[in-house]
Structure formats: structure tokens, C-alpha cells
Design a protein around this motif. Structure first.
Motif, PDB file in Angstrom:
ATOM      1  N   TRP A   1       0.638  -1.134   0.065  1.00 29.32           N
ATOM      2  CA  TRP A   1      -0.018  -0.093   0.126  1.00 29.32           C
ATOM      3  C   TRP A   1       0.834   1.217  -0.060  1.00 29.32           C
ATOM      4  O   TRP A   1       0.170   2.465   0.061  1.00 29.32           O
ATOM      5  CB  TRP A   1      -0.943   0.291   1.144  1.00 29.32           C
ATOM      6  CG  TRP A   1      -0.267   0.241   2.597  1.00 29.32           C
ATOM      7  CD1 TRP A   1      -0.120   1.258   3.182  1.00 29.32           C
ATOM      8  CD2 TRP A   1       0.203  -0.940   3.401  1.00 29.32           C
ATOM      9  NE1 TRP A   1       0.665   0.992   4.406  1.00 29.32           N
ATOM     10  CE2 TRP A   1       0.995  -0.298   4.358  1.00 29.32           C
ATOM     11  CE3 TRP A   1       0.630  -2.132   3.052  1.00 29.32           C
ATOM     12  CZ2 TRP A   1       1.571  -1.134   5.416  1.00 29.32           C
ATOM     13  CZ3 TRP A   1       1.102  -3.044   3.972  1.00 29.32           C
ATOM     14  CH2 TRP A   1       1.685  -2.237   5.067  1.00 29.32           C
TER      15      TRP A   1
ATOM     16  N   LEU B   1      -4.709  -2.337  -1.140  1.00 26.31           N
ATOM     17  CA  LEU B   1      -5.297  -1.524  -0.136  1.00 26.31           C
ATOM     18  C   LEU B   1      -4.540  -1.573   1.017  1.00 26.31           C
ATOM     19  O   LEU B   1      -4.151  -2.544   1.671  1.00 26.31           O
ATOM     20  CB  LEU B   1      -6.807  -2.331   0.041  1.00 26.31           C
ATOM     21  CG  LEU B   1      -7.882  -2.199  -0.878  1.00 26.31           C
ATOM     22  CD1 LEU B   1      -9.077  -2.890  -0.442  1.00 26.31           C
ATOM     23  CD2 LEU B   1      -8.238  -0.750  -1.441  1.00 26.31           C
ATOM     24  N   ASP B   2      -4.485  -0.515   1.667  1.00 28.99           N
ATOM     25  CA  ASP B   2      -3.871  -0.164   3.069  1.00 28.99           C
ATOM     26  C   ASP B   2      -4.550  -1.181   4.135  1.00 28.99           C
ATOM     27  O   ASP B   2      -5.758  -0.775   4.353  1.00 28.99           O
ATOM     28  CB  ASP B   2      -3.802   1.112   3.511  1.00 28.99           C
ATOM     29  CG  ASP B   2      -3.218   1.433   4.879  1.00 28.99           C
ATOM     30  OD1 ASP B   2      -3.077   0.693   5.656  1.00 28.99           O
ATOM     31  OD2 ASP B   2      -2.698   2.690   5.057  1.00 28.99           O
TER      32      ASP B   2
ATOM     33  N   VAL C   1      -7.407   0.589   6.409  1.00 30.01           N
ATOM     34  CA  VAL C   1      -8.470   1.093   5.975  1.00 30.01           C
ATOM     35  C   VAL C   1      -9.870   0.034   6.457  1.00 30.01           C
ATOM     36  O   VAL C   1     -10.964   0.424   6.781  1.00 30.01           O
ATOM     37  CB  VAL C   1      -8.894   0.809   4.473  1.00 30.01           C
ATOM     38  CG1 VAL C   1      -8.906  -0.594   4.016  1.00 30.01           C
ATOM     39  CG2 VAL C   1      -9.962   1.791   3.866  1.00 30.01           C
TER      40      VAL C   1
ATOM     41  N   ALA D   1     -12.483   3.048  -0.715  1.00 30.52           N
ATOM     42  CA  ALA D   1     -11.214   2.651  -1.097  1.00 30.52           C
ATOM     43  C   ALA D   1     -10.971   1.318  -2.108  1.00 30.52           C
ATOM     44  O   ALA D   1     -10.131   1.351  -3.071  1.00 30.52           O
ATOM     45  CB  ALA D   1     -10.538   1.921   0.238  1.00 30.52           C
ATOM     46  N   VAL D   2     -12.029   0.405  -2.055  1.00 31.53           N
ATOM     47  CA  VAL D   2     -12.165  -0.650  -2.898  1.00 31.53           C
ATOM     48  C   VAL D   2     -12.307  -0.213  -4.327  1.00 31.53           C
ATOM     49  O   VAL D   2     -11.458  -0.423  -5.300  1.00 31.53           O
ATOM     50  CB  VAL D   2     -13.472  -1.579  -2.443  1.00 31.53           C
ATOM     51  CG1 VAL D   2     -13.843  -2.769  -3.780  1.00 31.53           C
ATOM     52  CG2 VAL D   2     -12.884  -2.420  -1.175  1.00 31.53           C
TER      53      VAL D   2
ATOM     54  N   CYS E   1      -9.257   1.748  -5.767  1.00 35.32           N
ATOM     55  CA  CYS E   1      -8.100   0.833  -6.321  1.00 35.32           C
ATOM     56  C   CYS E   1      -8.287   0.236  -7.438  1.00 35.32           C
ATOM     57  O   CYS E   1      -7.704  -0.097  -8.471  1.00 35.32           O
ATOM     58  CB  CYS E   1      -7.866  -0.246  -5.095  1.00 35.32           C
ATOM     59  SG  CYS E   1      -6.483  -1.152  -5.254  1.00 35.32           S
TER      60      CYS E   1
ATOM     61  N   LEU F   1      -5.331  -6.930   0.038  1.00 35.39           N
ATOM     62  CA  LEU F   1      -4.721  -6.021   1.048  1.00 35.39           C
ATOM     63  C   LEU F   1      -3.324  -5.991   0.652  1.00 35.39           C
ATOM     64  O   LEU F   1      -2.840  -6.570   0.048  1.00 35.39           O
ATOM     65  CB  LEU F   1      -5.038  -6.302   2.487  1.00 35.39           C
ATOM     66  CG  LEU F   1      -6.397  -6.326   2.754  1.00 35.39           C
ATOM     67  CD1 LEU F   1      -6.405  -6.972   4.199  1.00 35.39           C
ATOM     68  CD2 LEU F   1      -7.157  -4.819   2.857  1.00 35.39           C
TER      69      LEU F   1
ATOM     70  N   LEU G   1     -15.532  -5.296   2.743  1.00 31.73           N
ATOM     71  CA  LEU G   1     -14.437  -5.232   1.511  1.00 31.73           C
ATOM     72  C   LEU G   1     -14.901  -6.354   0.545  1.00 31.73           C
ATOM     73  O   LEU G   1     -14.953  -6.079  -0.676  1.00 31.73           O
ATOM     74  CB  LEU G   1     -13.027  -5.503   2.161  1.00 31.73           C
ATOM     75  CG  LEU G   1     -12.058  -5.687   1.182  1.00 31.73           C
ATOM     76  CD1 LEU G   1     -10.764  -4.542   1.309  1.00 31.73           C
ATOM     77  CD2 LEU G   1     -11.658  -6.997   0.878  1.00 31.73           C
TER      78      LEU G   1
END
Length: 145
Positions: free
Chosen positions: A63, A84-85, A88, A99-100, A103, A117, A133
Motif C-alpha cells: 500500500w 489496499l492499506d 482501511v 477504497a475498494v 483501487c 490488501l 470489503l
């Protein structure tokens, strides 16, 4: 899976870690040609350009690099996984879903990469967040859909 890549400079990666990883990848591919091999250098996002020719089927990124930048460095033809971090998953449902989507879009859209991740689920992560997620990964069809 190179957990200690963040300890190697780009020079040391190219001189030591890369040849060793390439040898392992070659042995795996020769022995099990139908088994996909994903190469992940934790902390290696600062030298992605050195990973384009690893001989694996996919490069996973942590990430620490923006997915759009990773895609640009690796190019459109190198399959990419990540990034992904993991923190999150301590956010809200809306933050996780955003975030999903971000990305996926930066990687080129649905079907252009394997979303996951940047380095595993952290201890204490709410299970519900992992579900959010996964649900968003299944649901999202791209910004143009």
C-alpha cells in the motif's frame, strides 16, 4: 512472498533478492507450469521497475505506492495484485467501499487486477469490515458501469 524486501535497497534487491526469487519462480514454473505464481516484495514498491521481469504470473504491490502509479510503472500488460492499506478495515463501511472502488479504478477497472490488501489483515481487524470489503469487490462493476 518476500517479507523482508523493505530491508533491501534497489541495488541490493537487484543483486541478491531478485536473482534468488527468479530462480525459485523458475523452479516452480518448470515443476508446476499450470500453477500461477504471484511475486510480492513487501516494501518493494520503491523499485517496482525492477520487478517487471520476475518471471511470475503477477506482481503484488503493497500500500506504499498509489495503484495508478504502480500500474504506470509496471505497464498495462503486467498483471497486478493489491494494494489496499490494511488499516482501511478499521474505517467505516463507506470508507472501505470507496477504497475498494478507487483501487479497482486506478488499476484499470474490473478484471484488470486482483484486489487485496497490501499486506494481510491486521490483528484486531473487525470481521464485519472484511465482509464489507468482500461485498464491495463483488458488487463493483467499474466507474463506467
Amino acid at each position: 512472498f518476500e517479507s523482508w524486501a523493505h530491508q533491501a535497497s534497489p541495488k541490493w534487491f537487484a543483486q541478491y533478492a531478485k536473482p534468488a526469487a527468479q530462480k525459485a519462480i523458475k523452479i516452480i514454473k518448470e515443476t508446476h507450469p499450470d500453477v500461477p505464481v504471484i511475486y510480492f516484495a513487501n516494501g518493494g514498491s520503491s523499485y517496482l521497475e525492477l520487478q517487471r521481469d520476475m518471471g511470475c504470473d503477477m506482481i503484488a504491490v503493497d500500500w506504499a505506492v498509489d495503484m495508478a502509479e504502480a500500474r504506470e510503472i509496471l505497464g498495462p500488460d503486467v498483471p497486478i495484485s493489491g494494494n489496499l492499506d490494511p488499516t482501511v478495515l478499521f474505517g467505516t463501511k463507506e470508507q472501505i467501499e470507496e477504497a475498494v472502488r478507487d483501487c479497482i479504478d486506478k488499476a484499470g477497472g474490473p478484471g484488470k487486477h486482483l484486489l487485496n490488501l497490501g499486506h494481510g489483515v491486521m490483528q484486531g481487524t473487525p470481521e464485519e469490515a472484511v465482509g464489507w470489503l468482500v461485498d464491495e469487490c463483488k458488487r463493483y462493476k467499474g466507474k463506467d458501469a
